[in-house]
Design a protein around this motif. Structure first.
Motif, PDB file in Angstrom:
ATOM      1  N   VAL A 144       0.838  -1.195   0.000  1.00 57.33           N
ATOM      2  CA  VAL A 144       0.000   0.000   0.000  1.00 57.33           C
ATOM      3  C   VAL A 144       0.878   1.251   0.000  1.00 57.33           C
ATOM      4  N   GLN A 145       0.261   2.356  -0.350  1.00 54.79           N
ATOM      5  CA  GLN A 145       0.933   3.651  -0.324  1.00 54.79           C
ATOM      6  C   GLN A 145       1.593   3.888   1.032  1.00 54.79           C
ATOM      7  N   GLY A 146       2.886   4.239   1.006  1.00 56.31           N
ATOM      8  CA  GLY A 146       3.609   4.592   2.222  1.00 56.31           C
ATOM      9  C   GLY A 146       4.124   3.427   3.024  1.00 56.31           C
ATOM     10  N   ASN A 147       4.009   2.198   2.517  1.00 54.86           N
ATOM     11  CA  ASN A 147       4.401   1.045   3.328  1.00 54.86           C
ATOM     12  C   ASN A 147       5.881   0.695   3.205  1.00 54.86           C
ATOM     13  N   GLU A 148       6.521   1.064   2.088  1.00 59.73           N
ATOM     14  CA  GLU A 148       7.947   0.760   1.934  1.00 59.73           C
ATOM     15  C   GLU A 148       8.778   1.888   2.539  1.00 59.73           C
ATOM     16  N   ILE A 149       9.942   1.524   3.071  1.00 54.01           N
ATOM     17  CA  ILE A 149      10.800   2.470   3.773  1.00 54.01           C
ATOM     18  C   ILE A 149      12.144   2.565   3.062  1.00 54.01           C
ATOM     19  N   THR A 150      12.610   3.796   2.819  1.00 51.68           N
ATOM     20  CA  THR A 150      13.962   4.035   2.332  1.00 51.68           C
ATOM     21  C   THR A 150      14.599   5.103   3.206  1.00 51.68           C
ATOM     22  N   LYS A 151      15.766   4.778   3.762  1.00 51.51           N
ATOM     23  CA  LYS A 151      16.470   5.697   4.663  1.00 51.51           C
ATOM     24  C   LYS A 151      15.556   6.156   5.803  1.00 51.51           C
ATOM     25  N   ASN A 152      14.779   5.212   6.313  1.00 52.44           N
ATOM     26  CA  ASN A 152      13.881   5.399   7.455  1.00 52.44           C
ATOM     27  C   ASN A 152      12.780   6.424   7.193  1.00 52.44           C
ATOM     28  N   LYS A 153      12.445   6.633   5.923  1.00 53.54           N
ATOM     29  CA  LYS A 153      11.299   7.462   5.574  1.00 53.54           C
ATOM     30  C   LYS A 153      10.360   6.657   4.690  1.00 53.54           C
ATOM     31  N   ARG A 154       9.075   6.979   4.795  1.00 51.76           N
ATOM     32  CA  ARG A 154       8.081   6.303   3.969  1.00 51.76           C
ATOM     33  C   ARG A 154       8.218   6.747   2.507  1.00 51.76           C
ATOM     34  N   ASP A 155       8.115   5.780   1.617  1.00 49.77           N
ATOM     35  CA  ASP A 155       8.075   6.071   0.185  1.00 49.77           C
ATOM     36  C   ASP A 155       6.623   6.242  -0.252  1.00 49.77           C
ATOM     37  N   ASN A 156       6.357   7.336  -0.943  1.00 51.28           N
ATOM     38  CA  ASN A 156       4.994   7.625  -1.403  1.00 51.28           C
ATOM     39  C   ASN A 156       4.739   6.934  -2.738  1.00 51.28           C
ATOM     40  N   ARG A 157       4.453   5.658  -2.651  1.00 52.74           N
ATOM     41  CA  ARG A 157       4.143   4.887  -3.849  1.00 52.74           C
ATOM     42  C   ARG A 157       3.396   3.614  -3.462  1.00 52.74           C
ATOM     43  N   GLU A 158       2.576   3.156  -4.382  1.00 58.18           N
ATOM     44  CA  GLU A 158       2.024   1.807  -4.339  1.00 58.18           C
ATOM     45  C   GLU A 158       2.864   0.952  -5.283  1.00 58.18           C
ATOM     46  N   GLN A 159       2.953  -0.340  -4.983  1.00 64.77           N
ATOM     47  CA  GLN A 159       3.699  -1.194  -5.902  1.00 64.77           C
ATOM     48  C   GLN A 159       3.198  -2.634  -5.842  1.00 64.77           C
ATOM     49  N   PHE A 160       3.538  -3.348  -6.907  1.00 60.54           N
ATOM     50  CA  PHE A 160       3.233  -4.770  -7.013  1.00 60.54           C
ATOM     51  C   PHE A 160       4.510  -5.459  -7.467  1.00 60.54           C
ATOM     52  N   ASP A 161       5.077  -6.302  -6.591  1.00 60.02           N
ATOM     53  CA  ASP A 161       6.315  -7.016  -6.897  1.00 60.02           C
ATOM     54  C   ASP A 161       5.993  -8.397  -7.461  1.00 60.02           C
ATOM     55  N   PHE A 162       6.715  -8.783  -8.502  1.00 59.11           N
ATOM     56  CA  PHE A 162       6.511 -10.094  -9.106  1.00 59.11           C
ATOM     57  C   PHE A 162       7.849 -10.652  -9.579  1.00 59.11           C
ATOM     58  N   ALA A 163       7.841 -11.915  -9.979  1.00 57.90           N
ATOM     59  CA  ALA A 163       9.067 -12.588 -10.413  1.00 57.90           C
ATOM     60  C   ALA A 163       8.688 -13.723 -11.358  1.00 57.90           C
ATOM     61  N   ASN A 164       9.712 -14.364 -11.930  1.00 57.82           N
ATOM     62  CA  ASN A 164       9.441 -15.585 -12.684  1.00 57.82           C
ATOM     63  C   ASN A 164       8.830 -16.617 -11.738  1.00 57.82           C
ATOM     64  N   GLU A 165       7.862 -17.354 -12.251  1.00 63.36           N
ATOM     65  CA  GLU A 165       7.086 -18.269 -11.409  1.00 63.36           C
ATOM     66  C   GLU A 165       7.932 -19.460 -10.958  1.00 63.36           C
ATOM     67  N   LEU A 166       8.065 -19.614  -9.643  1.00 70.92           N
ATOM     68  CA  LEU A 166       8.753 -20.757  -9.059  1.00 70.92           C
ATOM     69  C   LEU A 166       8.015 -21.165  -7.791  1.00 70.92           C
ATOM     70  N   PRO A 167       8.039 -22.455  -7.457  1.00 74.83           N
ATOM     71  CA  PRO A 167       7.379 -22.895  -6.223  1.00 74.83           C
ATOM     72  C   PRO A 167       8.232 -22.583  -5.004  1.00 74.83           C
ATOM     73  N   ALA A 168       7.604 -22.566  -3.853  1.00 70.93           N
ATOM     74  CA  ALA A 168       8.335 -22.431  -2.586  1.00 70.93           C
ATOM     75  C   ALA A 168       8.968 -23.765  -2.234  1.00 70.93           C
ATOM     76  N   THR A 169      10.261 -23.743  -1.894  1.00 74.66           N
ATOM     77  CA  THR A 169      10.972 -24.987  -1.561  1.00 74.66           C
ATOM     78  C   THR A 169      11.708 -24.924  -0.229  1.00 74.66           C
ATOM     79  N   TRP A 170      11.753 -23.741   0.400  1.00 73.62           N
ATOM     80  CA  TRP A 170      12.543 -23.582   1.623  1.00 73.62           C
ATOM     81  C   TRP A 170      11.970 -24.407   2.765  1.00 73.62           C
ATOM     82  N   THR A 171      12.855 -25.031   3.537  1.00 73.58           N
ATOM     83  CA  THR A 171      12.484 -25.707   4.781  1.00 73.58           C
ATOM     84  C   THR A 171      13.473 -25.312   5.857  1.00 73.58           C
ATOM     85  N   GLU A 172      13.086 -25.475   7.109  1.00 74.37           N
ATOM     86  CA  GLU A 172      13.960 -25.145   8.242  1.00 74.37           C
ATOM     87  C   GLU A 172      15.321 -25.821   8.069  1.00 74.37           C
ATOM     88  N   GLY A 173      16.363 -25.043   8.337  1.00 74.78           N
ATOM     89  CA  GLY A 173      17.712 -25.567   8.218  1.00 74.78           C
ATOM     90  C   GLY A 173      18.392 -25.206   6.919  1.00 74.78           C
TER      91      GLY A 173
END
Length: 361
Positions: free
Chosen positions: A84-113
């Motif tokens: 949402v607007q103002g949710n990302e932080i740069t240099k401890n200040k709110r950034d006035n932007r909305e954004q949608f982050d995406f990537a190449n599609e991959l499944p989640a594989t991480w496990t503890e350890g």
């Protein structure tokens, strides 16, 4: 030697790489060493496709907040999804932007350890096809085309620095690695609360990456690049071009010869409406400690000695020993709600305060 201060961002024509490669590489070398930013035209990504992508981007941000929150980052430890607007932080200040982050599609594989950076990998969070028809397909098509372009540019970067075309290949090609991208909306100043300020995104360098490709999707000011004397230089939108800049990963690999130049975005002036932009980040490998590669002395001799920057390099020591941990820490610092939910102990161990700063800073 000290690099001259630049006052504009050069435009490089990729067609010239086919017709006069020596001249193209000379221009690219100068941009890499003395500027850290350049535009590219002749990139073969169709203007009609980019126009369609822009419409899909605007369509996403025009969805109701309730609909966008279904794809909020808070639902996943990958830091993929909506902010949402103002949710990302740069240099401890709110950034006035909305954004949608995406990537190449991959499944989640991480496990503890397993290494913590593997937890960053996982599926995208998409709006339902009925809500925004064609959005997912368009966004993923852009990702693939941008990655192809970035990889081609990386080979040219290697040649411009006196290396073999594939000299950097091992540092970004990793089976199962996700390269990230964003859709971004910067509201105009008159659409903000007076206490919000005008920081679209604060002064920063792109971390843990080799190259960033940015499509400025509409003709509004905002992107500024800091030259080596500390002055801010406008990087206006030029039709059918991408802005390309160097990440700290590439800077580190090439002994600080190519500069990861500091940049920022200001919110558009009153009455102009929102600014939209779409960056793609070709990430450096996160699974192993990186070591600077051998660079010809004639290139090293051109390394800038003094570069003024308003950006820090938080966790810089961590990057040299553990790029994967470095990437996670940077994301926790920028997206503190996700950090608090999924990485609270890690944040505490590294002194990251996961609460958001007050709105009126």
């Amino acid at each position: 030697m000290s690099a001259p201060d630049f006052t504009a961002i050069p435009v490089l024509d990729l067609e010239q790489a086919n017709t006069d490669k020596a001249a193209f590489l000379s221009q690219l070398q100068h941009a890499l060493i003395h500027i850290g930013f350049f535009y590219v035209k002749g990139h073969k990504i169709a203007p009609s496709f980019l126009d369609s992508l822009t419409k899909q981007t605007i369509g996403y941000f025009d969805l109701s907040l309730d609909e966008k929150l279904k794809t909020d980052k808070i639902h996943s430890p990958t830091f993929l999804g909506y902010s949402v607007q103002g949710n990302e932080i740069t240099k401890n200040k709110r950034d006035n932007r909305e954004q949608f982050d995406f990537a190449n599609e991959l499944p989640a594989t991480w496990t503890e350890g397993h290494h913590i950076h593997e937890r960053l990998t996982g599926p995208n969070l998409w709006p339902h096809e009925d809500v925004l028809p064609g959005f997912r397909q368009s966004v993923l098509s852009f990702h693939q085309q941008a990655q192809d372009l970035a990889e081609m540019l990386t080979r040219l970067v290697a040649e411009a620095l006196g290396l073999e075309p594939n000299a950097l290949l091992d540092h970004y090609v990793l089976p199962g690695q996700q390269h990230r991208a964003k859709l971004i909306k910067y509201p105009a100043v008159d659409q903000l609360d007076p206490n919000d300020g005008t920081q679209g995104v604060g002064p920063h360098r792109d971390t843990a990456s080799l190259l960033t490709l940015l499509y400025q999707a509409n003709d509004l000011p905002g992107l500024q690049v800091q030259n080596h004397a500390g002055a801010w230089i406008d990087a206006p939108a030029i039709p059918n071009t991408f802005v390309v800049n160097i990440g700290t990963g590439l800077e580190y690999l090439v002994h600080n010869v190519a500069i990861a130049t500091t940049h920022r975005v200001l919110n558009p002036p009153p009455g102009r409406g929102p600014r939209y932009s779409i960056p793609f980040f070709l990430g450096a490998r996160l699974d192993k400690k990186l070591a600077p590669i051998d660079i010809p002395q004639r290139i090293l001799d051109q390394r800038p000695q003094t570069v003024v920057t308003d950006s820090g390099h938080q966790f810089g020591r961590v990057y040299k020993s553990d790029p994967g941990l470095y990437a996670v820490l940077n994301r926790i610092s920028s997206h503190r709600d996700v950090g608090a939910k999924f990485y609270a102990q890690l944040a505490k161990e590294h002194g990251i305060i996961t609460s958001l700063p007050s709105v009126g800073y």
